[in-house]
Write a protein that holds these residues in place. Structure first.
Motif, PDB file in Angstrom:
ATOM      1  N   ARG A 213      79.303  55.971  25.310  1.00 46.72           N
ATOM      2  CA  ARG A 213      78.970  56.820  26.450  1.00 46.72           C
ATOM      3  C   ARG A 213      79.362  56.085  27.714  1.00 46.72           C
ATOM      4  O   ARG A 213      79.439  54.847  27.735  1.00 46.72           O
ATOM      5  N   ALA A 236      77.762  61.646  40.623  1.00 50.04           N
ATOM      6  CA  ALA A 236      77.220  60.939  39.458  1.00 50.04           C
ATOM      7  C   ALA A 236      77.984  61.446  38.242  1.00 50.04           C
ATOM      8  O   ALA A 236      78.287  62.643  38.147  1.00 50.04           O
TER       9      ALA A 236
ATOM     10  N   LEU B  17      71.900  63.974  45.844  1.00 48.40           N
ATOM     11  CA  LEU B  17      72.993  63.448  45.034  1.00 48.40           C
ATOM     12  C   LEU B  17      72.746  61.995  44.649  1.00 48.40           C
ATOM     13  O   LEU B  17      72.854  61.609  43.497  1.00 48.40           O
ATOM     14  N   LEU B  18      72.382  61.181  45.639  1.00 50.60           N
ATOM     15  CA  LEU B  18      72.176  59.759  45.356  1.00 50.60           C
ATOM     16  C   LEU B  18      70.986  59.574  44.427  1.00 50.60           C
ATOM     17  O   LEU B  18      70.991  58.691  43.575  1.00 50.60           O
ATOM     18  N   GLY B  20      70.284  61.573  42.084  1.00 48.09           N
ATOM     19  CA  GLY B  20      70.879  61.846  40.769  1.00 48.09           C
ATOM     20  C   GLY B  20      71.664  60.664  40.255  1.00 48.09           C
ATOM     21  O   GLY B  20      71.606  60.319  39.079  1.00 48.09           O
ATOM     22  N   ILE B  21      72.384  60.012  41.163  1.00 45.71           N
ATOM     23  CA  ILE B  21      73.188  58.856  40.755  1.00 45.71           C
ATOM     24  C   ILE B  21      72.286  57.739  40.251  1.00 45.71           C
ATOM     25  O   ILE B  21      72.530  57.158  39.203  1.00 45.71           O
ATOM     26  N   THR B  24      70.841  58.650  36.948  1.00 45.11           N
ATOM     27  CA  THR B  24      71.845  58.533  35.891  1.00 45.11           C
ATOM     28  C   THR B  24      72.094  57.075  35.532  1.00 45.11           C
ATOM     29  O   THR B  24      72.130  56.706  34.368  1.00 45.11           O
ATOM     30  N   GLY B  28      69.404  57.523  32.681  1.00 44.63           N
ATOM     31  CA  GLY B  28      70.282  58.405  31.921  1.00 44.63           C
ATOM     32  C   GLY B  28      69.561  59.676  31.559  1.00 44.63           C
ATOM     33  O   GLY B  28      68.756  59.697  30.633  1.00 44.63           O
ATOM     34  N   ILE B  30      70.663  62.232  30.210  1.00 48.37           N
ATOM     35  CA  ILE B  30      71.149  62.784  28.934  1.00 48.37           C
ATOM     36  C   ILE B  30      71.042  61.660  27.906  1.00 48.37           C
ATOM     37  O   ILE B  30      71.611  60.586  28.082  1.00 48.37           O
ATOM     38  N   ASP B  32      71.263  59.253  24.558  1.00 46.77           N
ATOM     39  CA  ASP B  32      72.391  58.779  23.752  1.00 46.77           C
ATOM     40  C   ASP B  32      72.682  59.736  22.599  1.00 46.77           C
ATOM     41  O   ASP B  32      73.834  59.979  22.250  1.00 46.77           O
ATOM     42  N   VAL B  35      74.515  62.930  24.114  1.00 44.86           N
ATOM     43  CA  VAL B  35      75.550  62.847  25.151  1.00 44.86           C
ATOM     44  C   VAL B  35      76.911  63.362  24.674  1.00 44.86           C
ATOM     45  O   VAL B  35      77.613  64.049  25.429  1.00 44.86           O
ATOM     46  N   VAL B  36      77.289  63.074  23.428  1.00 49.50           N
ATOM     47  CA  VAL B  36      78.621  63.499  22.962  1.00 49.50           C
ATOM     48  C   VAL B  36      78.715  65.026  22.971  1.00 49.50           C
ATOM     49  O   VAL B  36      79.663  65.607  23.520  1.00 49.50           O
ATOM     50  N   TRP B  38      76.784  67.148  24.592  1.00 48.77           N
ATOM     51  CA  TRP B  38      76.597  67.685  25.939  1.00 48.77           C
ATOM     52  C   TRP B  38      77.895  67.585  26.759  1.00 48.77           C
ATOM     53  O   TRP B  38      78.283  68.528  27.440  1.00 48.77           O
ATOM     54  N   VAL B  39      78.562  66.465  26.657  1.00 48.79           N
ATOM     55  CA  VAL B  39      79.802  66.291  27.424  1.00 48.79           C
ATOM     56  C   VAL B  39      80.871  67.261  26.918  1.00 48.79           C
ATOM     57  O   VAL B  39      81.542  67.931  27.708  1.00 48.79           O
TER      58      VAL B  39
END
Lengths: 277, 92
Positions: A213, A236, B17-18, B20-21, B24, B28, B30, B32, B35-36, B38-39
């Motif tokens: 990831r 992000a 936004l920040l 969220g950053i 993340t 995280g 999302i 582990d 994540v695959v 979801w992406v």
């Protein structure tokens, strides 16, 4: 124009059945490093000169009707579909071409550039959450990473489960430079990106294939119009990278939140097949 | 006044936004395990729908000289669009 007449079924039909259609990006024809050859540049220059001689409204952003042998006939208004359509119908009445199938089959116009067999081609799609005008259709970029570039995204040596590593800063910024929504200015200089980080974490290692990831962010600035004040830009990012030792990786990135000034936007990046050169 | 309101809005949006950053980068949002999928799903959902690619339905030829060659061959007028940026990728 793409958001208006060039996405209208009636305009598309009359163009395909009666005209030969071509578009030109000015930057390919002018500037210090034009992409097209001298003969092609001379044709666009001639068409504009003929327009000036006919006292037409010649400019940087224009649609023209040329005669079948390539001489400037008129300009085409592009602000409103109905007016564009009227002009095209009037032109058909003047030249009376034999209507028929398009002279070439319509094809995708945004395609990956040819690249070496072992390169990685990335397709980026960016779109403001707004619709209409600048938000009407998405922006795309193609990013090609040669072996020497994508190799820097992978960790050295054997990868263990849970291992983390930072993706190469220089390669990362080449991808993140296009993380901005649709704007008139598209000079995506690398120094617009003030901070960024992409960190990978191995989620699985099976038969030598690693799935990792990616989490990260970018912050920078971008001017909507060239030469004007820049607005802040930030995103992000979450993604997935899959790779086997020594083989080109597959990469997917998406923004989980992103804003350009007050304008939210979304980006996706993914590896796609490319033609070989 | 408008500039002041605009600036306040910029800072609000960037603050969210920040946030969220940071979320993340630190936790995280999302997992582990998801994540695959979801992406992959998000990438698929964000691909342009057909109505955003109507430009591709026009039979564009490669360059002006080719257009003139076809114009003569088929006795058809030529439609030429010239502009700043790349109309085919939407970066224009």
């Amino acid at each position: 124009m793409r958001a208006g007449p060039l996405s209208d079924g009636r305009v598309i039909n009359i163009l395909n059945r009666n005209f030969v259609c071509v578009y030109a990006a000015n930057e390919d024809y002018t500037g210090p490093n034009p992409l097209v050859g001298a003969e092609e540049r001379a044709e666009l220059a001639r068409i504009r000169q003929e327009g000036y001689a006919k006292k037409l409204s010649v400019g940087d952003v224009r649609a023209y009707v040329l005669t079948p042998d390539g001489h400037t006939h008129d300009t085409v208004p592009t602000e409103k579909v109905a007016v564009t359509l009227d002009m095209l119908q009037w032109t058909v009445g003047q030249f009376k071409p034999q209507p028929g199938p398009p002279v070439v089959p319509p094809a995708r116009q945004s395609v990956p550039p040819p690249a070496p067999d072992d390169a990685v081609a990335l397709h980026l799609i960016s779109r403001g959450d707004d619709r209409g005008s600048w938000g009407e259709f998405p922006a795309e970029n193609w990013i090609v990473l040669a072996r020497e570039d994508w190799s820097k995204l992978l960790p050295a040596g054997e990868v263990t489960l849970g291992q983390t590593w930072e993706l190469d800063h220089g390669v990362g910024v080449r991808i993140l430079r296009y993380f901005y929504p649709q704007t008139e200015n598209n000079y995506a200089d690398l120094d617009r990106i003030e901070q960024h980080q992409l960190t990978a974490k191995a989620l699985s290692v099976r038969d030598g294939v690693v799935t990792a990831r990616i989490d990260g962010f970018m912050k920078g600035h971008h001017s909507f119009y060239s030469g004007r004040k820049a607005d802040p830009l930030g995103a992000a990012i979450v993604g997935v990278m899959t790779f086997a030792p020594g083989k080109p990786p597959s990469l997917q990135l998406v923004t989980t939140s992103a804003a350009y000034g007050t304008r939210p936007f979304k980006v996706t990046v993914q590896t796609v097949p490319h033609t070989t050169r | 006044m408008f500039e002041m309101i605009k600036n306040v809005n910029v800072f609000r949006v960037l603050g969210v936004l920040l946030g969220g950053i940071v979320a993340t980068a630190c936790a995280g949002p999302i997992s582990d395990g998801n994540v695959v999928r979801w992406v992959e799903k998000t990438v698929a959902e964000r691909q342009p729908p057909a109505q955003d690619k109507l430009f591709d339905q026009i039979a564009w030829v490669a360059d002006i000289r080719t257009a003139i060659q076809f114009g003569k061959e088929y006795n058809r007028p030529i439609f030429l669009y010239s502009g700043m940026g790349r109309i085919n990728t939407g970066r224009c």
